[in-house]
Design a protein around this motif. Structure first.
Motif, PDB file in Angstrom:
ATOM      1  N   GLU A 418     146.872 -18.657  32.582  1.00 45.32           N
ATOM      2  CA  GLU A 418     145.902 -17.632  32.984  1.00 45.32           C
ATOM      3  C   GLU A 418     146.545 -16.245  32.973  1.00 45.32           C
ATOM      4  O   GLU A 418     145.981 -15.280  32.442  1.00 45.32           O
ATOM      5  N   VAL A 421     146.987 -15.017  29.493  1.00 40.83           N
ATOM      6  CA  VAL A 421     145.713 -14.616  28.879  1.00 40.83           C
ATOM      7  C   VAL A 421     145.293 -13.225  29.374  1.00 40.83           C
ATOM      8  O   VAL A 421     144.917 -12.354  28.587  1.00 40.83           O
ATOM      9  N   VAL A 422     145.394 -13.007  30.673  1.00 46.35           N
ATOM     10  CA  VAL A 422     145.013 -11.710  31.264  1.00 46.35           C
ATOM     11  C   VAL A 422     145.849 -10.594  30.640  1.00 46.35           C
ATOM     12  O   VAL A 422     145.328  -9.556  30.227  1.00 46.35           O
ATOM     13  N   MET A 425     144.801  -9.936  27.036  1.00 44.76           N
ATOM     14  CA  MET A 425     143.517  -9.244  26.937  1.00 44.76           C
ATOM     15  C   MET A 425     143.694  -7.748  27.169  1.00 44.76           C
ATOM     16  O   MET A 425     143.029  -6.918  26.530  1.00 44.76           O
ATOM     17  N   ILE A 466     140.519 -21.734  29.414  1.00 44.01           N
ATOM     18  CA  ILE A 466     140.847 -20.501  30.131  1.00 44.01           C
ATOM     19  C   ILE A 466     140.459 -19.267  29.305  1.00 44.01           C
ATOM     20  O   ILE A 466     139.876 -18.318  29.825  1.00 44.01           O
ATOM     21  N   GLU A 469     136.715 -18.813  29.293  1.00 41.07           N
ATOM     22  CA  GLU A 469     136.277 -18.387  30.631  1.00 41.07           C
ATOM     23  C   GLU A 469     136.551 -16.895  30.854  1.00 41.07           C
ATOM     24  O   GLU A 469     135.701 -16.163  31.343  1.00 41.07           O
ATOM     25  N   LYS A 470     137.746 -16.454  30.457  1.00 38.35           N
ATOM     26  CA  LYS A 470     138.125 -15.047  30.702  1.00 38.35           C
ATOM     27  C   LYS A 470     137.329 -14.090  29.803  1.00 38.35           C
ATOM     28  O   LYS A 470     136.988 -12.997  30.202  1.00 38.35           O
TER      29      LYS A 470
END
Ligand code: ADP
Ligand code: MG
Ligand code: ZN
Length: 472
Positions: A418, A421-422, A425, A466, A469-470
């Motif tokens: 997670e 991924v954040v 992004m 994930i 979802e994000k």
């Protein structure tokens, strides 16, 4: 061979029962796993044939011979009796073998071959085995080892219903399977646990009267039986073609040279001077005994095969899984904790049997199921699984621990994914903005980036979840 003659074959099969002790004394039974590291280790006055010793029959030997009869659909005789059959052999010190003639343990029964032909059994009787002669070539001496003397044997005698080598071999394979699955004998042919005498004669095609018979004794592999039958068929046909008689004989099969040679004229029943053994009582087998023993008869291979097919396995798989008792046990055992028959069968047939010699499976059902479950949960790959099987084969190692030690299971935690991924992004704003137009392309891009950052250790299913979802 031409169709000029009918071949007539009857078999006499000896199998050593795997009782803990011998048939007429309490010495440990070689065929039941006795320690035979030394000659004459498991002997006593009874199995050494000393005068005055009083043999008393082993109940388990009687019961196992009855079980054997049940595996072939025989009638169980209600009164059985032991008789003395006289021989002179140095490894038979009493001068006679205790066996059954007039009142054998089981009568009738038989096996239906795959062609539908019935091969009838005449009888199954119980008797004692002799010892062994050991020839010491260096010292030029012959020694007597009586460890095997008194091993319980069953002798199964067929009617002369067999017509060729292929039928004989199929019959013998089924006999072995039923004896092993019923738990009465191990039938280790290399060790003499199952031996076969072949009786064979020829007659003009369609004739009623049987021709003169030749007997070949103690063939101890199915291949030998087939080769001996084929050779003897040709030899007798040649004699008959030449207008000569086939001598009634006991012949010796020599497997190395592939020929049979005369041993002696065939003995007659009267030669043995059979007489009831005065030391033995007759044994009465009641209906109650028969019912009780019948309940203990385990499922035989053909019954298990049918059950496996009924649970959805292809015939082919069911057939393979019932070719060996230990293999069948392994499958049933693993099925207990992994009840998906077909995937389990695939694992066993492709990966376990490939590593086993003569069905010696050196991994436990628990170990195998643990590996399959790790693959199912995607904790490890299929390739990892095979590496683990190789690593734990023949050991007690825990597959989960091996997987961990080899670094197969140290997957990246969801929280860590997670965070990655954040971060991705934040540094790839354009890609995030493109999501609405081409979601698949963008998801794939982020997934690829995560995999790169984690060195491929992240679970792709989790990563995808994930990322989606994000982004959305
Ligand atoms: P023995 O104990 O003397 O060998 P049996 O009468 O018990 O004699 O027969 C032994 C086996 O020989 C049986 O399997 C029987 O079916 C078979 N047999 C008997 N007669 C013939 C024959 N003419 N040709 C082939 N097999 C035969
Ligand atoms: Mg015989
Ligand atoms: Zn003994």
């Amino acid at each position: 061979m031409s169709t000029k003659y009918d071949v007539v074959i009857g078999l006499e099969i000896h199998a050593e029962l795997n009782t803990a002790t011998k048939i007429f004394c309490r010495c440990a039974n070689t065929a039941g796993g006795a320690d035979v590291s030394e000659p004459n280790r498991n002997v006593c006055p009874t199995c050494m044939g000393m005068p005055g010793a009083l043999p008393a029959v082993n109940r388990m030997a009687v019961e196992k011979s009855i079980l054997a009869g049940m595996a072939f659909g025989c009638r169980i005789n209600d009164v059985v009796m032991f008789e003395r059959k006289h021989y002179f052999y140095p490894d038979l010190p009493s001068g006679y073998q205790l066996t059954q003639l007039e009142r054998p343990q089981c009568l009738g029964g038989g096996i239906t071959l795959s062609t539908g032909k019935l091969i009838r059994l005449n009888r199954i009787h119980l008797e004692e085995d002799a010892g062994k002669l050991v020839h010491d070539e260096v010292r030029g001496e012959t020694l007597v080892d009586l460890n095997r003397a008194g091993t319980p044997l069953i002798e199964m005698v067929t009617e002369p219903d067999i017509s060729n080598a292929a039928e004989a071999v199929e019959f013998l394979e089924e006999v072995r399977s039923r004896l092993v699955y019923s738990g009465v004998a191990d039938c280790k042919m290399e060790e003499g646990g199952m031996r076969c005498d072949v009786n064979i004669s020829l007659k003009p095609a369609g004739a009623k009267k049987f021709g003169n018979r030749v007997e070949m004794k103690n063939l101890n592999s199915f291949k030998m039986v087939a080769r001996a039958i084929e050779y003897e068929t040709k030899r007798q046909a040649k004699l008959l073609d030449d207008g000569k008689a086939v001598a009634v004989q006991t012949r010796k099969w020599n497997d190395a040279s592939g020929i049979s040679t005369p041993m002696r004229g065939k003995e007659q029943e009267v030669d043995y001077r059979y007489m009831p053994d005065p030391d033995q009582l007759m044994i009465r087998i009641t209906d109650g005994d028969v019912a009780r023993i019948k309940k203990t008869l385990p499922k035989l291979a053909h019954e298990l095969r049918a059950e496996f097919v009924a649970m959805g396995l292809p015939e082919y798989d069911a057939d393979i899984l019932t070719r060996d008792k230990d293999l069948t046990k392994f499958f049933i055992n693993a099925l207990g904790s992994y009840p998906s028959a077909k995937p389990l069968a695939n694992w066993i047939m492709t990966h376990v049997l490939a590593r086993a010699t003569n069905y010696r499976i050196e991994i436990s059902p628990v170990q195998l199921v643990s590996i399959i479950q790790m693959v199912d949960k995607k904790d490890i790959s299929q390739k990892n699984a095979l590496e683990i099987i190789d690593e734990i084969w023949g050991t007690e190692k825990d597959p989960k621990k091996v997987a961990k030690d080899k670094g197969f299971t140290n997957k990246v935690a969801a929280g860590e994914i997670e965070a990655i991924v954040v971060e991705l992004m934040a540094t790839n704003e354009k890609a995030v903005a493109d999501y609405a137009e081409g979601p698949d392309k963008v998801v794939n891009f982020f997934m690829g980036q995560v995999m790169k950052r984690t060195g491929g250790r992240a679970d792709s299913v989790v990563v995808k979840e994930i990322v989606v979802e994000k982004l959305s």
